[in-house]
Design a protein around this motif. Structure first.
Motif, PDB file in Angstrom:
ATOM      1  N   GLU A 206       2.619   5.756   1.900  1.00 28.32           N
ATOM      2  CA  GLU A 206       3.412   6.539   0.959  1.00 28.32           C
ATOM      3  C   GLU A 206       4.677   5.784   0.540  1.00 28.32           C
ATOM      4  N   ALA A 207       5.236   5.017   1.459  1.00 26.41           N
ATOM      5  CA  ALA A 207       6.425   4.242   1.113  1.00 26.41           C
ATOM      6  C   ALA A 207       6.110   3.166   0.080  1.00 26.41           C
ATOM      7  N   LYS A 208       4.853   2.734   0.034  1.00 25.19           N
ATOM      8  CA  LYS A 208       4.428   1.789  -0.999  1.00 25.19           C
ATOM      9  C   LYS A 208       4.332   2.478  -2.354  1.00 25.19           C
ATOM     10  N   HIS A 209       3.764   3.694  -2.366  1.00 18.00           N
ATOM     11  CA  HIS A 209       3.524   4.385  -3.637  1.00 18.00           C
ATOM     12  C   HIS A 209       4.718   5.219  -4.082  1.00 18.00           C
ATOM     13  N   GLU A 210       5.509   5.729  -3.153  1.00 18.99           N
ATOM     14  CA  GLU A 210       6.694   6.531  -3.481  1.00 18.99           C
ATOM     15  C   GLU A 210       7.905   5.932  -2.743  1.00 18.99           C
ATOM     16  N   PRO A 211       8.297   4.717  -3.097  1.00 24.83           N
ATOM     17  CA  PRO A 211       9.297   3.994  -2.294  1.00 24.83           C
ATOM     18  C   PRO A 211      10.690   4.611  -2.314  1.00 24.83           C
ATOM     19  N   ARG A 212      10.979   5.471  -3.288  1.00 25.96           N
ATOM     20  CA  ARG A 212      12.302   6.076  -3.369  1.00 25.96           C
ATOM     21  C   ARG A 212      12.379   7.425  -2.675  1.00 25.96           C
ATOM     22  N   ALA A 213      11.223   7.974  -2.374  1.00 24.26           N
ATOM     23  CA  ALA A 213      11.172   9.292  -1.723  1.00 24.26           C
ATOM     24  C   ALA A 213      10.826   9.193  -0.244  1.00 24.26           C
ATOM     25  N   THR A 214      10.134   8.126   0.154  1.00 24.73           N
ATOM     26  CA  THR A 214       9.653   7.993   1.527  1.00 24.73           C
ATOM     27  C   THR A 214      10.214   6.722   2.145  1.00 24.73           C
ATOM     28  N   HIS A 215      10.753   6.870   3.329  1.00 27.20           N
ATOM     29  CA  HIS A 215      11.285   5.690   4.020  1.00 27.20           C
ATOM     30  C   HIS A 215      10.270   5.139   5.000  1.00 27.20           C
ATOM     31  N   PHE A 216      10.142   3.812   4.978  1.00 25.73           N
ATOM     32  CA  PHE A 216       9.483   3.073   6.045  1.00 25.73           C
ATOM     33  C   PHE A 216      10.342   1.848   6.313  1.00 25.73           C
ATOM     34  N   PRO A 217      10.492   1.454   7.568  1.00 29.97           N
ATOM     35  CA  PRO A 217      11.374   0.318   7.880  1.00 29.97           C
ATOM     36  C   PRO A 217      11.009  -0.931   7.087  1.00 29.97           C
ATOM     37  N   SER A 218      12.008  -1.740   6.805  1.00 29.45           N
ATOM     38  CA  SER A 218      11.806  -2.922   5.968  1.00 29.45           C
ATOM     39  C   SER A 218      11.178  -4.083   6.714  1.00 29.45           C
ATOM     40  N   GLN A 219      11.149  -4.012   8.058  1.00 36.34           N
ATOM     41  CA  GLN A 219      10.581  -5.105   8.834  1.00 36.34           C
ATOM     42  C   GLN A 219       9.741  -4.554   9.973  1.00 36.34           C
ATOM     43  N   PHE A 220       8.663  -5.264  10.263  1.00 43.10           N
ATOM     44  CA  PHE A 220       7.796  -4.953  11.394  1.00 43.10           C
ATOM     45  C   PHE A 220       8.165  -5.841  12.569  1.00 43.10           C
TER      46      PHE A 220
ATOM     47  N   MET B  23       6.271 -12.523  20.345  1.00 43.44           N
ATOM     48  CA  MET B  23       6.713 -11.470  19.427  1.00 43.44           C
ATOM     49  C   MET B  23       6.495 -11.982  18.019  1.00 43.44           C
ATOM     50  N   MET B  24       6.216 -11.051  17.105  1.00 38.20           N
ATOM     51  CA  MET B  24       6.074 -11.411  15.696  1.00 38.20           C
ATOM     52  C   MET B  24       6.838 -10.405  14.853  1.00 38.20           C
ATOM     53  N   PHE B  25       7.529 -10.912  13.842  1.00 43.03           N
ATOM     54  CA  PHE B  25       8.202 -10.084  12.852  1.00 43.03           C
ATOM     55  C   PHE B  25       7.569 -10.363  11.496  1.00 43.03           C
ATOM     56  N   ALA B  26       7.545  -9.353  10.637  1.00 42.86           N
ATOM     57  CA  ALA B  26       6.974  -9.514   9.307  1.00 42.86           C
ATOM     58  C   ALA B  26       7.701  -8.625   8.319  1.00 42.86           C
ATOM     59  N   GLN B  27       7.703  -9.062   7.050  1.00 41.97           N
ATOM     60  CA  GLN B  27       8.270  -8.247   5.977  1.00 41.97           C
ATOM     61  C   GLN B  27       7.342  -7.065   5.681  1.00 41.97           C
ATOM     62  N   THR B  28       7.912  -5.885   5.524  1.00 42.09           N
ATOM     63  CA  THR B  28       7.091  -4.729   5.149  1.00 42.09           C
ATOM     64  C   THR B  28       6.529  -4.907   3.745  1.00 42.09           C
ATOM     65  N   ARG B  29       7.344  -5.416   2.815  1.00 45.82           N
ATOM     66  CA  ARG B  29       6.841  -5.609   1.444  1.00 45.82           C
ATOM     67  C   ARG B  29       5.610  -6.505   1.456  1.00 45.82           C
ATOM     68  N   LEU B  30       5.683  -7.550   2.270  1.00 44.87           N
ATOM     69  CA  LEU B  30       4.558  -8.468   2.348  1.00 44.87           C
ATOM     70  C   LEU B  30       3.320  -7.761   2.895  1.00 44.87           C
TER      71      LEU B  30
ATOM     72  N   GLN C  91       2.605  -4.656   2.821  1.00 42.82           N
ATOM     73  CA  GLN C  91       2.091  -3.686   1.856  1.00 42.82           C
ATOM     74  C   GLN C  91       1.164  -4.366   0.857  1.00 42.82           C
ATOM     75  N   GLU C  92       1.503  -5.587   0.485  1.00 45.79           N
ATOM     76  CA  GLU C  92       0.631  -6.335  -0.422  1.00 45.79           C
ATOM     77  C   GLU C  92      -0.627  -6.788   0.308  1.00 45.79           C
ATOM     78  N   VAL C  93      -0.447  -7.285   1.546  1.00 41.04           N
ATOM     79  CA  VAL C  93      -1.600  -7.726   2.329  1.00 41.04           C
ATOM     80  C   VAL C  93      -2.570  -6.576   2.557  1.00 41.04           C
ATOM     81  N   ALA C  94      -2.036  -5.369   2.818  1.00 40.07           N
ATOM     82  CA  ALA C  94      -2.890  -4.219   3.115  1.00 40.07           C
ATOM     83  C   ALA C  94      -3.737  -3.807   1.928  1.00 40.07           C
ATOM     84  N   GLN C  95      -3.336  -4.234   0.727  1.00 41.80           N
ATOM     85  CA  GLN C  95      -4.142  -3.925  -0.453  1.00 41.80           C
ATOM     86  C   GLN C  95      -5.215  -4.971  -0.713  1.00 41.80           C
ATOM     87  N   ASP C  96      -5.227  -6.023   0.116  1.00 40.15           N
ATOM     88  CA  ASP C  96      -6.221  -7.091  -0.038  1.00 40.15           C
ATOM     89  C   ASP C  96      -7.438  -6.760   0.823  1.00 40.15           C
TER      90      ASP C  96
END
Length: 872
Positions: free
Chosen positions: A299-313, A378-385, A387-392
């Protein structure tokens, strides 16, 4: 000044919702606003209070009076001298609170706006069904005149509200909020008074809630009060931010971020929930089941201004989190991740053993980094990234992380730890991360790409919440630390942390304060590694390295009274460095040149800044250099100076530092000695055994310590009367002492208390032929064991040695040959006169017994505690 004119008879029914309508120069719309109130549908009786704010148009008076006479049970007409929108609203609110005690909600309605028939009933129902903390319910923006519609859906966030106002003034407000004393600011007559009111309400603990399908209609024209306010936006916001500065510090924002819009989604092996954190060491945090978190991610991908998800994993095992926390590095790892992910896709954290027993943390730039992902704990990742990967649907891009030439850019954060910590290596985490990405991908592909709402949403994405620190505090990445609020976090800032007296002083400051309920944190400005001292892991709450090679460096093109100043701001953005320290309550900068350049910014964040001075240095030609000279250029950026001697205090005052800012904290022995051994050694010194005079040099093998003098002293005393030991290593440079011609071997430095005890117990005499000093800890430690100190009369050495009573001072004014000759002469006298040796040594032991760190620090701690108390 107000005048009651008509209406106000409650009649048979009780007013449940009161509407306040300020009216000024808009008489043509006032009837529309009133009709929209009187035609509300629902069980509650609606009352309206018209406040004529000194309108010069007679029509306003006529309309208000006529409605009050026609609807005496529902409409009140008040008239007052012009005071602006806030004053008019407050007048209506005060009337409602007094006249309609059963009223549960108050609604401010501007005279040019309208309500659809079910609005107030729907709003009151939502407000009644909300938690007591909910102070108001707010609608979407639906404009008429200029036809526009904007969504304000989603959970209310005070953090995001600070950045932009998405709560319309036309919101239904709980009566108790006004009853608590909150009102509109009547000094704000240029606009944004509603935004100001919401923020002050949120500061008081109230929160908003979105009202969907509300039915509020906002008239929008080319020119209006709001349009005029927008032209003054920067001026008005600048004034608001100055007035609310204490609510806009990094410490305050970090606490709010952790509660509402935390930046890390932590996936921990063995846990069924996802943690949402800012501070990875926080005892309490929000969490959700994995499936719920997956939906939130989508939902944070589709409604990014209404739903919060952390910016980093963050993907980690409990073992990795525990290891880095025990090392004190956990928060700094997350801090480094914030910066690494600005340019990289992933950050892989690896751990290895340090052969030198050091703690180190180094980042490599983002690159296609081979097998690094497979070895990461440990691994850290960008949430934006992601979100794009999850659509692949093929997932090949991220799966290549295991290959020798991965597609993602992976930065590596390599931690090296002492063997005592790294007994068991945490398991690799890449496979766990990839399996979780599979779950995110499945959730993303199962969701329709169509938007959930028809209204566009023009707010900033919640994923970008951390922009607040740039805009409001001038800070970049911040230390991910949520302070408990007891104002007991202190940061000690040093350029390096190795085998030296300054480090031992800081360690003892920290240990004493830890025992008094403080939480000490260590910050290293000039290195990416440090040498832990004994008890280090029990004393420091965290160890923090700055980005890259640190923040040290001088500006030698700008000399203040002959000394260079901090050059950090010339070649680096200081905002990340300020952010790393800004969650502290107190900061003590000891010898960190880069630290001077950020102290004023820290003071603006409410941090109490102190400077620690240990000695006054000069160059080989007598030119001023070193921390005290440099610090004079930054005196105004510090709340106080901590000095270790009376001489240094006098020097500071002589350099125009206000006397009230200078606090003396005398040094004490740097470690707790074995009291039984001390007693045994002192008893033995009262009846010394025959044999050679045992002479010890203990300390850094750096030029400051007079290494050439030491060599010549040793060469002139190489006979059966003397037994020599030299213990230490170079720290500040590579100028090691060449003892080949003496036949002596330099012993490695003694780091632990038992090792030092053994050395002092062995020695009869300790020599210190330094070129400059402060108050050497070696002297205080040696005196405790009854060792006779022979030291050059430099710095404040004369404050801890009474010449020829409990030690010997060697003057330096007569040249190098005279210094060496005097040392040799004293050693020869003591070798020949053991009674004198015994008397001077026992006098030294009696003097050393009088000192303690906690006692010596009392004046400074009293000043700090006084500064921590809020102003009356």
């Amino acid at each position: 000044m107000q005048q009651f004119l008509a209406g106000g008879n409650p009649g048979r029914d009780v007013i449940s919702v009161g509407v306040v309508i300020p009216s000024y120069k808009q008489p043509g719309f006032l009837s529309e606003a009133l009709e929209s109130i009187l035609t509300q549908v629902g069980p509650a009786l609606i009352g309206a209070v018209i406040v004529n704010d000194g309108c010069p148009f007679a029509q306003t008076h006529d309309i208000g009076l006529s409605y009050a006479r026609r609807y005496p049970d529902q409409v009140v007409y008040l008239r007052r001298r012009n005071g602006g929108l806030s004053a008019a609203r407050n007048t209506g609110v005060d009337f409602i609170l007094q006249a309609w005690p059963e009223c549960r909600g108050i609604f401010p309605l501007d005279a040019d706006n309208r309500l659809l028939p079910h609005f107030l009933a729907r709003a009151q129902k939502l407000l009644d069904g909300s938690s007591p903390q909910t102070g108001w319910v707010y609608p979407d923006f639906d404009f008429f005149g200029f036809q526009e519609n904007f969504s304000t859906s989603g959970e209310y966030s005070y953090f995001m509200h600070i950045l932009e106002n998405y709560c319309e003034a036309g919101s239904l407000i709980r009566r108790e909020l006004f009853a608590s004393g909150l009102r509109y600011d009547e000094s704000m007559r240029s606009g944004f008074e509603d935004w100001d009111f919401w923020l002050r309400s949120a500061q008081a603990g109230w929160r908003g809630r979105h009202l969907p399908a509300a039915g509020f209609r906002y008239r929008k024209r080319a020119e209006s009060m709001l349009a005029g306010s927008e032209r003054l936006r920067n001026v008005i916001l600048g004034d608001m931010r100055i007035r609310y500065a204490k609510h806009l510090t990094v410490r305050a924002l970090a606490k709010l971020e952790a509660e509402e819009v935390p930046r890390f989604a932590m996936y921990v092996t063995g846990e069924d929930t996802v943690r949402y954190v800012l501070d990875p060491m926080a005892a309490t945090f929000r969490s959700e089941p994995r499936a719920v978190a997956q939906r939130r991610f989508v939902e944070a991908k589709h409604e990014p201004r209404a739903t919060h998800f952390p910016s980093q994993f963050c993907f980690a095992s409990p073992e990795a989190l525990d290891l880095l926390q025990r090392a004190g590095l956990l928060r700094n790892v997350f801090y480094q991740a914030m910066m690494a992910l600005r340019d990289g896709h992933f950050l892989a954290v690896t751990v290895d053993m340090s052969a030198e027993g050091e703690i180190a943390l180094a980042v490599t730039p983002p690159a296609a980094a081979g097998e690094v992902g497979a070895t990461a704990v440990m691994m850290f990742a960008q949430t934006r990234l992601l979100q794009e990967v999850a659509q692949d649907p093929h997932r090949g891009w991220v799966n290549s992380i295991r290959s020798e030439n991965p597609s993602p850019k992976i930065a590596q954060l390599a931690a090296k730890l002492p063997a005592s910590l790294l007994k068991d290596r945490p398991p690799p985490i890449a496979a766990f991360m990839l399996s979780e990405i599979d779950g995110l991908r499945d959730s993303m592909l199962s969701r329709s790409v169509l938007p959930a709402a028809w209204r566009p949403d023009e707010r900033r994405p919640r994923l970008a919440a951390q922009e607040a620190y740039h805009e409001l505090t001038r800070c970049g990445a911040i230390m991910p630390h949520v302070a408990p609020g007891d104002r007991r976090d202190i940061g000690f800032v040093l350029p390096l942390f190795a085998f030296g007296g300054v480090e031992k002083v800081v360690l003892n400051y920290a240990a004493a304060m830890r025992g008094m309920g403080w939480r000490p944190h260590l910050f290293i400005t000039g290195a990416s590694r440090m040498q832990p001292q004994p008890d280090h892991f029990d004393i420091f709450e965290s160890v923090n390295f700055f980005e890259g090679d640190g923040i040290e460096g001088g500006d030698y093109d700008r000399l203040h009274l002959g000394a260079c100043v901090s050059g950090f701001a010339l070649w680096r953005d200081t905002r990340d460095a300020v952010g790393l320290l800004a969650t502290m309550d107190v900061v003590l900068n000891t010898h960190a040149l880069g630290g001077h350049g950020i102290m004023q910014s820290l003071r603006q964040q409410g941090v109490k800044t102190w400077l620690g001075l240990h000695l006054v240095e000069h160059g080989p030609l007598g030119n001023p250099q070193g921390n005290p000279h440099i610090a004079l250029a930054y005196e105004g950026a510090y709340d106080g100076f901590v000095v270790i001697s009376e001489k240094l205090r006098d020097w500071c005052i002589g350099q125009a530092v206000p006397a009230d800012k200078v606090v003396k904290v005398l040094n004490a022995p740097s470690y707790q000695a074995d009291t039984a051994l001390v007693a045994s050694v002192l008893a033995a010194r009262r009846a010394p055994e025959p044999g050679p005079l045992r002479v010890l040099f203990l300390g850094r093998l750096d030029a400051q310590k007079g290494l050439d003098r030491l060599r010549d002293i040793i060469l002139q005393t190489l006979d059966a009367r003397f037994a020599w030991r030299v213990v230490g290593k170079a720290v500040l440079n590579d100028d090691t002492l060449d003892l080949n011609e003496t036949g002596l071997t330099v012993e490695p430095p003694a780091m632990s208390g038992p090792e030092l005890d053994t050395l002092y117990a062995w020695a009869d005499v300790v020599v210190l032929p330094s070129r400059f000093e402060g108050v050497p800890l070696t002297i205080l430690e040696a005196q405790r064991f009854g060792c006779v100190m022979v030291a050059t009369d430099v710095g404040a050495v004369s404050e801890i040695i009474r010449d020829r009573q409990d030690g010997f001072l060697v003057p330096v004014a007569n040249g190098e040959f005279a210094v060496v000759a005097r040392f040799v002469s004293i050693l020869e006298q003591l070798a020949a006169d053991r009674a004198r040796l015994r008397g001077v040594g026992l006098a030294a032991a009696a003097r050393a017994a009088e000192s303690s760190w906690s006692g010596n620090m009392q004046d400074w701690l009293t000043q700090i505690d006084r500064a921590m108390k809020p102003a009356a």
